[in-house]
Design an enzyme around this catalytic site. Sequence first.
Site, mmCIF file in Angstrom:
data_model
loop_
_atom_site.group_PDB
_atom_site.id
_atom_site.type_symbol
_atom_site.label_atom_id
_atom_site.label_comp_id
_atom_site.label_asym_id
_atom_site.label_seq_id
_atom_site.Cartn_x
_atom_site.Cartn_y
_atom_site.Cartn_z
ATOM 1 N N SER A 1 76.861 24.826 103.562
ATOM 2 C CA SER A 1 75.962 24.886 104.716
ATOM 3 C C SER A 1 76.276 23.788 105.711
ATOM 4 O O SER A 1 76.052 23.945 106.911
ATOM 5 C CB SER A 1 74.505 24.725 104.268
ATOM 6 O OG SER A 1 73.947 25.932 103.849
ATOM 7 N N ASP B 1 68.905 30.561 110.823
ATOM 8 C CA ASP B 1 68.616 29.537 109.817
ATOM 9 C C ASP B 1 67.106 29.408 109.624
ATOM 10 O O ASP B 1 66.371 30.369 109.835
ATOM 11 C CB ASP B 1 69.251 28.201 110.243
ATOM 12 C CG ASP B 1 69.809 27.408 109.065
ATOM 13 O OD1 ASP B 1 69.023 27.072 108.168
ATOM 14 O OD2 ASP B 1 71.015 27.130 109.045
ATOM 15 N N HIS C 1 66.628 22.512 106.783
ATOM 16 C CA HIS C 1 68.003 23.002 106.753
ATOM 17 C C HIS C 1 68.524 23.367 108.147
ATOM 18 O O HIS C 1 69.626 22.989 108.536
ATOM 19 C CB HIS C 1 68.053 24.216 105.822
ATOM 20 C CG HIS C 1 69.414 24.725 105.507
ATOM 21 N ND1 HIS C 1 70.042 25.682 106.280
ATOM 22 C CD2 HIS C 1 70.267 24.446 104.499
ATOM 23 C CE1 HIS C 1 71.229 25.959 105.759
ATOM 24 N NE2 HIS C 1 71.387 25.231 104.671
#
Length: 832
Positions: free
Chosen positions: A609, A172, A247
């Site tokens: 996600s 990620d 994220h």
Amino acid sequence: MEESSLVRFVFLLCLVSSSVFCLDDSDQNATVSSAVYIVTLKNRPLVHFSGRESSSSKHSLTATSYHIYRTLNRSASIIRVHDSLLRKVLRKENYLKLYSYHYLINGFSAVLTRKQADRLSAREEVDNVVLDFLVDKATTHTPQFLGLPRGAWLRDGGSEYAGEGVVIGFIDTGIDPTHPSFSDKTPGHTYSVPPRFTGVCEVTIGFPPGSCNRKLIGARHFAESALSRGVLNSSQDDASPFDGEGHGTHTASVAAGNHGIPVVVAGHHLGNASGMAPRAHIAIYKALYKRFGGFAADIIAAIDQAAQDGVDIINLSITPNRRPPGIATFFNPIDMALLSAVKAGIFVVQAAGNTGPAPKSMSSFSPWIFTVGATSHDRVYSNSIILGNNVTIPGVGLASGTRTMHKLVLATHALGNGTTVMDAIYVGECQDSSSFDQKLVHGKILVCSYTVRFILGVSTIKQALITAKNLTAAGLVFYIDPSATGFQMTSTPMDIPGILISSPQYSQALLRYYNSSLLRENGSGKIVGSASVARIVGGMKPTYGITAPKVMYFSARGPDPEDDSFVDADIMKPNLVAPGNAIWGAWSPLGIGTNDFQGERFAMESGTSMSAPHVTGIAALIKQKFPHFTPAAIASALSTTASLSDRKGEHIMAQRTVLNPDISQSPATPFDMGSGFVNATAALDPGLIFDIGYNEYMKFLCSIKGSSPVVLNYTGESCSAYNSSLAASDLNLPSVTIAKLVGTRTVLRWVTNIATTATNETYTVGWMAPDSVSVKVSPAKFTIGNGQTRVLSLVFRAMKNVSMASFGRIGLFGDRGHVVNIPVAVIYKIAV
């Protein structure tokens, strides 16, 4: 970032630097330009010699030491082969090797000219040269919504033990190691690092010593492909495992963040957060960056390293930005590396992608990858504003309310001297306080327009809040502009009273009331104010119990396309759906992934996600209870126990359009939700499992026409070594998909009883046939003991010629309470 309101195109499709690196073949000069190529060799990667056993990822310290010694020696040998090949073929020429891949695939990535790549491709030991490609990034309440505290956690001894000993690797944008969600100083017993894990904590300027601990046990970053293109700026893009986007921090916390972490946003306390497996360990492999995204060459290096380090599960909240070329989507470097990871016993979870609701929009293709779509959950932060005419208008917004009524002022009626609407065409968005007269706004509720520019990220609610505070407004109201009609507004934190009105009808009601109370100057008729008043109620307290879950419009849909010609593969995707809309998770205060949460330690995000790490965390609970489960067994436990109904006991619905998605929804099919909605508690006691080994996946790949050389390239194994092949529908998956049913077709499934009770269980088989198809399952009733396996024969017959997909289910109902659900999809029916 995967978003629910709009898929943001934040990654460059073609990245050109002074070295002229570009992803589009047509834009490259074949003789001069350089680009990043991924080269794989015919020889087997290390894991195909004698890697970790696929049946278990548990190792003693002695076994781990031997494994490390053996791995290092063989890795060094493979790297020497790569270097030797490059020297021989490209003697005295300029090139730059970026990575040697040796554990999951045997190959390397390098900056080459087209001619150099062609010469390598012509070598006997090289069988595949692929141009590098871009990759996109595809909770306080969801543990309760999923029933974890009184279900799955309780079975494992509570949140203090849930996921203990399991290592999850995240590919990620990195992590913020200072976040309390990743601290190892938690109440109860201390963390103990599994001795089999051999990863390291990379130390850089942005990731100082002490960043890792017994919870966050590993962190690395991979950026050679990005660096070779000149697109990575070390100061702006955090060339370290640190998360400058947000994220990665969010996804890691959803899966495995600590339990009971206070969520404070914009000064408001919004509950306590927890990951699905709060005691699991986290290892970070950063390969995505805030300004440009990521590249496959870096992603593969991260996956390869995670597998070598000894992770049990890999979470990929990322998807390729285009369908892989070639004879089948499965044959791309990332999916093939993940096949080797699965052989090593690693369970892989990937986000389905945010390209829904279009059919065949799936971005995660292969049967060895567990693909997760996104649903809503039952918590909503409701807000409202009460007008002076006693009309109450609903909206959203994480904000407090006003204690009393205040006058309203429309932004375009509060302009400063010398400013006109024509001078500042976007003045109604309230982005610049210098455009307004503070005296006209002071103590009033400022009314602004929410346009498509907010959806595109050009204008922000955060900037409008700054404007309102600079003008000393009593509150802030957004009405939706026609340009943004149909898009869903999300609950945005506000540090002053505020509300977002997402309904066009309610927005017009507000404006009609305001305009009916306008005050005008005698003679000139100039607007000098309005007598309209209102009170914002506030939206800090969530409401529960709405119809949920439902499949979100952005969640990618099946059927799973086999290749670029969209020939349907006989594999059901997605595998499952999980909460992915309005999910609270940890955030990096320096993260720029969303403007509305900059500077905060938590953020509310939406996308597949967010749904993927929910399943990743629950998979960790299964791995903890059944440490010897294969990846396919974990996938089966998750799939066969999934829920088919929402909280009201009705069929789960799926949104069908981007605009006004709640108006256009219909019952979800397996192409929307796979086996159904994840059921964490039931997944820990599935009764029966459908297992698949590496050999079965290989037989499936070898059955694809023209695949033999590609299989040899990626695995180092010849298809001739496998005496038989398997059609996709014959894989022992906990689902059945038949793209073309001509006459009668029989498929076999075999189930194994893994129930913890030693007694036998008797199962009765029932089914609901797809339209225009007859179904027969034998045996229709069987008794199976613990550890035993039974073969089921499933016979499908086309009753008429139909080209539209139809769906059904097969259910196995045990007399000890186990229920096994098998979704069925048949697309083309041709009666013979």
